[in-house]
Design a protein around this motif. Structure first.
Motif: not given
Length: 467
Positions: A237-239, A347-352, A377-382, A390-395
């Motif tokens: 639900g996040y972009g 996580c928008p890319s479901q990498s975590i 999953n650094w491949d889908t993250c990048s 991105c950076g949604i996870c950080q805050p």
């Protein structure tokens, strides 16, 4: 003090100042009514306090005669040259002050102080690979031996300096064979040599350099929440994040400033401060974890007890200064991640990694095996655009939440001692709306926020003071 507080009421104190009841009659046009000190203090928190009055344009409180006042003319108003006698006296006085300070006779004027003050002048650009020069150079007549007390006290001195430069999170790693595995093997060589050298892309370090100073800088977390842009097209639900909230860049900028001043300070004390290039930082999270500044988190990078996921790159300086190594910590962070999963949810890319338990099994080739962890999953993250988009996870991490609310320190302390409530704490985090998408109006309103009361983030002075 207790007698003072019990014998003078707030209203009596207001009367003594002549402020109680102000606003009656003619004063009401200019001032509000204050019944006690609480109301007086709260009035001062407006964007423009009530006691600041506006005057007309060009009508300052200092009278100006515009017929007399002219543009400054240096020829018409020359400075008077300082006499040779005054120069000589000043030079002698300053030389004695410096000599007395370096001899330990004047607190705040010893070698530490000269090194500290000189490093203040370093700019925000990153230092050279062998550290930023310190502008203070001991003269031949000065004390030239490096500053040195016990390793424990040396560390306290370095921590005090880096705190005022902008970080309270400072640790030390002793460079044992295991700790040397934290570096990129293609970029470093430890050798029996006297001085470090950059040989092409390879850093060749003397084996006598025994310590790695490690520090973290804080990323502004409050503004980073503006990254919560809704996007129903993504599973979370996040972009993609928006530039107004991309505070990791500001965190790295802070880090460059601290790094420049830190290496300058070490060199001002008379030691080596080697600052390797970015190729070393493929495993920078490990530096902060082994130095005792943080724990491994679910997104496969560091989580700080004070900054949560909003601490940026763990910067280092390899040095020959004797420093007491600091031990890894356990504040319940890694255990908290097992139940929380807040970062993975957004996580928008479901990498975590969303598994309930950490694992030895990596998920992509970029993962470096050998630890039992949650894997990214650094491949889908990048591939989604991280880190720039991105950076949604950080805050989102609950350990980011400010300590002003009394419940957050209680949650931290409880999580550090037992994991039994971690699932409950994560559920409450969701219910209270932390990490929820921001509306477009909220994001736009950042530009017109009340600058006097807005709770932003800063590392200047490694903390904050509410004026």
């Amino acid at each position: 003090m207790s007698k003072f507080h019990s014998s003078v009421s707030r209203r009596d104190f207001m009367k003594g100042l002549g402020l109680a009841g102000i606003g009656v009659g003619a004063a009401a046009a200019a001032s509000p009514v204050f019944r006690d000190l609480d109301e007086l203090a709260s009035a001062g928190k407006q964007s423009k306090p009530w006691w600041i009055k506006e005057r007309d344009y060009e009508d300052i409180t200092t009278e100006v005669d515009w017929q007399t006042y002219k543009n400054y003319d240096a020829a018409a108003h020359p400075s008077v040259p300082v006499s040779d006698e005054v120069k000589a006296a000043t030079t002698a006085r300053l030389a004695k002050d410096k000599a007395d300070g370096l001899a330990g006779l004047v607190p705040g004027a010893d070698r530490r102080a000269f090194a500290l003050q000189s490093a203040y002048g370093r700019g925000g650009t990153g230092p050279l690979w062998d550290g930023a020069d310190n502008w203070w150079k001991p003269a031949s007549t000065d004390v030239v031996s490096p500053y040195n007390e016990s390793p424990e006290y040396n560390l306290q001195v370095v921590r005090a300096a880096l705190h005022t430069y902008g970080t309270p999170a400072v640790g030390v790693v002793e460079l044992t064979p295991n700790m040397k595995k934290l570096f990129n093997k293609d970029l470093i060589s430890w050798e029996d040599r006297s001085d470090p050298v950059l040989d092409g892309k390879v850093y060749r370090f003397p084996n006598k350099y025994k310590y790695m100073l490690v520090w973290e800088t804080q990323m502004p977390q409050t503004q980073a929440t503006l990254n919560y842009k809704p996007d129903p097209n993504n599973p979370s639900g996040y972009g993609s994040s928006v530039p107004i909230g991309r505070m990791d860049a500001q965190g790295y900028n802070y880090g460059r400033l601290v790094a420049s001043q830190a290496t300058s300070f070490l060199k001002g004390l008379g030691y080596v401060a080697v600052k390797p290039g970015t190729g070393f930082f493929l495993q920078n999270s490990a530096y902060g974890i082994f130095a005792g500044l943080s724990e491994q988190a679910r997104p496969n990078y560091r989580m700080s007890p004070g900054y949560g996921l909003c601490s940026r790159q763990a910067e280092i300086a390899i040095t020959d200064m004797p420093l007491a190594p600091t031990k890894p910590i356990d504040f319940g962070g890694h255990r908290f991640c097992q139940k929380c999963k807040r970062c993975g949810e957004v996580c928008p890319s479901q990498s975590i990694d969303m598994r309930d338990e950490p694992s030895w099994d990596t998920v992509v080739p970029k993962n470096n095996p050998g630890i039992k962890a949650f894997w990214m999953n650094w491949d889908t993250c990048s591939g989604f655009g991280a880190p720039g988009n991105c950076g949604i996870c950080q805050p989102t991490c609950p350990f980011n939440h400010p300590t002003e609310a009394v419940i957050h320190p209680i949650v931290r302390a409880t999580a550090a001692n037992t994991g039994i409530f971690n699932g409950f704490f994560a559920s409450m985090d969701r219910k209270f709306g932390y990490g929820k998408p921001r509306t477009m109006d909220e994001i736009e309103a950042w530009w017109t926020r009340d600058l006097a009361t807005y709770k932003g983030d800063t590392i200047l002075g490694a903390g904050k003071y509410i004026w």
